[in-house]
Design an enzyme around this catalytic site. Structure first.
Site, PDB file in Angstrom:
ATOM      1  N   CYS A  88      12.158 -64.483  63.183  1.00 60.00           N
ATOM      2  CA  CYS A  88      13.557 -64.433  63.088  1.00 60.00           C
ATOM      3  C   CYS A  88      14.101 -63.914  64.509  1.00 60.00           C
ATOM      4  O   CYS A  88      13.943 -64.469  65.684  1.00 60.00           O
ATOM      5  CB  CYS A  88      13.969 -63.601  62.075  1.00 60.00           C
ATOM      6  SG  CYS A  88      15.874 -63.676  61.877  1.00 60.00           S
ATOM      7  N   HIS A 176      11.782 -65.620  57.222  1.00 63.88           N
ATOM      8  CA  HIS A 176      11.090 -64.646  57.078  1.00 63.88           C
ATOM      9  C   HIS A 176       9.945 -64.716  56.033  1.00 63.88           C
ATOM     10  O   HIS A 176      10.155 -64.863  54.797  1.00 63.88           O
ATOM     11  CB  HIS A 176      12.173 -63.348  56.421  1.00 63.88           C
ATOM     12  CG  HIS A 176      13.151 -62.986  57.365  1.00 63.88           C
ATOM     13  ND1 HIS A 176      12.980 -61.909  57.972  1.00 63.88           N
ATOM     14  CD2 HIS A 176      14.281 -63.202  57.475  1.00 63.88           C
ATOM     15  CE1 HIS A 176      13.970 -61.566  58.783  1.00 63.88           C
ATOM     16  NE2 HIS A 176      14.923 -62.497  58.491  1.00 63.88           N
ATOM     17  N   GLU A 178       7.821 -62.620  55.424  1.00 58.88           N
ATOM     18  CA  GLU A 178       7.310 -61.399  54.479  1.00 58.88           C
ATOM     19  C   GLU A 178       8.109 -61.544  53.017  1.00 58.88           C
ATOM     20  O   GLU A 178       7.537 -60.451  52.221  1.00 58.88           O
ATOM     21  CB  GLU A 178       7.632 -60.029  55.199  1.00 58.88           C
ATOM     22  CG  GLU A 178       9.166 -59.701  55.568  1.00 58.88           C
ATOM     23  CD  GLU A 178       9.844 -60.726  56.752  1.00 58.88           C
ATOM     24  OE1 GLU A 178      10.780 -60.245  57.108  1.00 58.88           O
ATOM     25  OE2 GLU A 178       9.203 -61.632  57.248  1.00 58.88           O
TER      26      GLU A 178
END
Length: 517
Positions: A88, A176, A178
């Site tokens: 990002c 993202h 994660e």
């Protein structure tokens, strides 16, 4: 663990650019058996070189690379020959610093988005489907990749959703990876860690125990340590770990502040003093805490008061004991991030990190402050602690003081204790205690009209909070069967005095936190 405690481990470090998700990246890397830790974005190339990580990840962040005072990077990092993944804001920063263009997006993306992998040879997307769902959260985007880079994924609102320079091992993703909402985020991070960084999975909890015990012994020497037991998992695990490291040099103070769950004080004494032989001093400070909380309604003030009283009690008990040099706490990695790093917005102050006075007379020992909750449970099991103790419900440092919204009184505490006990009984009876990460009741503090028997009532409402999560950083409400919820509600309104209504909290984290205060 400090760097000298980790020299034998392959490491991937994460640079902090202010995202509330940045700790998730470190957690995901650790799940692979690779040690990972968050570092400030101001870290220099020379400092990174000493750490010798296998890879570097630039986290996301809330700012624009063009903002005044935008968070930057030591550009010599790009000369170290270490693989770098920008996530990002991290991708935008990489693009800008290496000669690409970043501009405000015409259509900002927040939430799920569909991307298309545009290059089958892209290492991050190896053996993954061409079409994927990811989690976007950005207002800017890369409009031109730097020289040597290529676009590897695209979406409708973000034409350059991913990029790479495979020769220099630089990679960027606008989404993202994660978070759980990214369909193949686990695989993308796995490709970066193993295929690109060539890291080995050589970090384990057994190694953590060995090295942490050595570290504690080296730091403490022949001095004495005071531990505050809260009744929760974290401080209990700290107690057993410290006892294993320094034995009788540890004295534990268990403060019964009147803010504990039903039967909890007796359970703590039986488990830790009886089974493990910890030297525990039990202090009855209920009147002191409730007296200081009288009339206080602001949640931050309540947390500070509870934290202050804890430290004062410790100081008083330490003065009686003589020769106490260290104070141990069960601070976790998630406690640290939710209290705010130097680049992350503070969400709320945690009892373990925000309530400490500046004139603290002890040196702090926080052996769990690099671990997530599930890692602490694993540590507890490795130390031989009872399963029931290790897997008990997470409990905040301020106890029920932040589960009574508004002023804390003994009558309100009893309502929360009794309703919470019923909830825990029913969850266990229906076999849901292993599936739900955390569950508890809260007293919002307002009353509503009801009818019981032939009479009108005007009594309290109880809120039920039950969430599913991996590490507490993000969470979703638990989809409990309606019949089970109805049974819980029925028991609470019939068995708990002054309650005539039960509501179920169906808010995720974010936007809400797990606790109500």
């Amino acid at each position: 663990m400090a760097n000298d405690q980790n020299k034998d481990y392959d490491k991937i470090i994460v640079l902090d650019y202010g995202s509330q998700y940045n700790q998730l990246i470190t957690r995901r890397i650790r799940e692979f058996g690779i040690y990972s830790e968050l570092k400030p974005h101001t870290i220099t190339a020379a400092e990174v070189k000493k750490i010798a990580p296998k890879g570097i990840i630039f986290s996301g962040g809330p700012n624009s690379v063009y903002d005044e005072g935008a968070l930057g990077v030591d550009e010599d990092l790009f000369k170290l020959g270490i693989p770098i993944l920008g996530v990002c804001y991290g991708m935008q920063l990489m693009a800008q610093r290496l000669g690409g263009d970043v501009e405000p997006a015409d259509n900002r993306e927040y939430g799920k988005a569909d991307i298309e992998v545009t290059d089958d040879s892209a290492k991050l997307f190896r053996d993954l489907p061409k079409d994927q769902t990811v989690w976007m959260s950005h207002g800017d985007l890369v409009t031109r990749v730097p020289e040597g880079f290529r676009r590897t994924a695209t979406s409708i609102n973000c034409p350059i959703s991913a990029m790479d320079d495979d020769d220099r091992k630089f990679y960027g993703i606008q989404f993202h990876a994660e978070v759980q909402n990214t369909q193949y985020g686990h695989e993308i991070l796995h490709h970066f860690a193993f295929d690109i960084c060539k890291a080995e999975a050589n970090w384990s909890m057994d190694d953590f125990i060995t090295k942490q015990i050595d570290k504690i012994r080296a730091e403490v020497g022949d001095k004495r340590v005071l531990l505050g037991l809260s009744g929760g998992v974290d401080s209990s695990v700290v107690g057993v770990l410290l006892h294993k490291a320094i034995g009788t040099q540890l004295t534990s103070i268990f403060v019964d502040h009147g803010l504990l769950r039903k039967g909890e004080a007796d359970q703590v004494m039986e488990s830790l003093k009886g089974k493990f032989g910890l030297n525990i001093i039990k202090v009855n400070a209920k009147d002191r805490f409730l007296g200081d909380l009288k009339g206080v309604t602001d949640p931050e003030k309540k947390r500070k008061i509870i934290g202050r009283d804890f430290i004062e009690v410790f100081n008083e008990e330490a003065a009686k004991l003589n020769g106490i040099d260290f104070l141990a706490q069960g601070t976790l990695y998630t406690d640290v991030v939710e209290s705010g790093t130097d680049t992350a917005q503070t969400i709320k102050s945690h009892h373990n990190v925000g309530g400490l006075p500046e004139d603290l007379k002890f040196k702090l020992i926080e052996p769990l402050n690099k671990l997530f909750k599930d890692e602490v449970r694993e540590l507890g099991e490795k130390l031989g602690m009872p399963h029931a103790l290790v897997w008990r419900q997470p409990f905040p440092g301020p106890g029920l003081g932040i589960r009574v919204i508004g002023e804390v009184t003994e009558d309100k505490l009893e309502i929360v204790r009794d309703s919470d006990y019923i909830l825990r009984e029913e969850i266990a009876k229906h076999g849901l205690d292993k599936d739900i990460w955390q569950y508890f009741t809260v007293l919002p503090g307002f009353r509503s009209v009801g009818v019981m028997g032939d009479g009108r009532t005007y009594d309290y409402t109880i809120g039920i909070r039950a969430i599913t999560s991996i590490d507490g950083m993000t969470a979703d409400f638990a989809r409990i069967n309606w019949d089970v919820l109805q049974e819980i509600s029925s028991r609470i309104v019939n068995e708990v005095k002054n309650v005539n209504r039960v509501v179920y909290d169906i808010t995720s984290k974010p936007p809400a936190t797990i606790e109500w205060e």
